[in-house]
Design a protein around this motif. Structure first.
Motif: not given
Length: 186
Positions: A130-135
């Motif tokens: 989720q963090l990788q997708n958000a960033l």
């Protein structure tokens, strides 16, 4: 003089040991499946904040069960005999926990604790994604950071809780017994 155990008595002990191992195995498979299913259903479509809350829940659950497992092996049964004589709620259940301390410790520390660790790792992987997708990045540092944080919180929390569990073993076992008493009314 020591009596030598007959072959039949030795096999009975071995049989009991294998039965316990099979019971723990089946318990671990069932509990792991249930917690993984619950985790996946809660994480499905959830944002980072909800995932972090679920992660915190599993880390906390692992720590609480670790406290119960350690306290059960450290507690003195004497106060519980007195409580049981006075018919205090949870005293009989507490004595049951203490009489079965090795099994209770195995279930709490090994089965529940390890499953919570595994589910925490899987939840951490969801958070990384989720963090990788958000960033909009695939930076490995996010994965390393989340993994290190999950490990640190789990291990540090359990290390902190062991001292508490040993010093407050009577209270911990009493409250575990009180909780179990809710299910043994009758």
């Amino acid at each position: 003089m020591k009596k030598q155990q007959s072959g039949k008595e030795k096999r009975g002990g071995e049989s009991s040991q294998y039965r316990w191992a099979l019971t723990v195995f089946l318990m671990a498979v069932s509990l792991s499946a249930a917690l993984s299913l619950a985790s996946q259903s809660m994480l499905d479509g959830a944002g980072v904040v909800v995932a972090v809350l679920i992660l915190s829940l599993f880390i906390g659950l692992g720590i609480v069960f670790d406290v119960i497992g350690v306290a059960t092996t450290a507690a003195d049964p004497k106060p519980f005999h007195s409580m049981a004589a006075h018919k205090e709620k949870g005293a009989k259940e507490s004595l049951y926990l203490l009489r079965n301390a090795s099994h209770v410790s195995s279930v709490c520390n090994d089965v529940v604790g390890d499953i919570c660790g595994i589910v925490s790792g899987a939840t951490g992987a969801v958070i990384v994604t989720q963090l990788q997708n958000a960033l909009n990045t695939r930076n490995v540092l996010i994965s390393v950071g989340v993994t290190a944080l999950v490990s640190g919180l789990t291990i540090g929390g359990k290390a902190l809780s062991k001292t508490f569990a040993m010093k407050q073993s009577t209270k911990v076992v009493y409250w575990a017994g009180r909780f179990l008493h809710i299910f043994h009314r009758g």
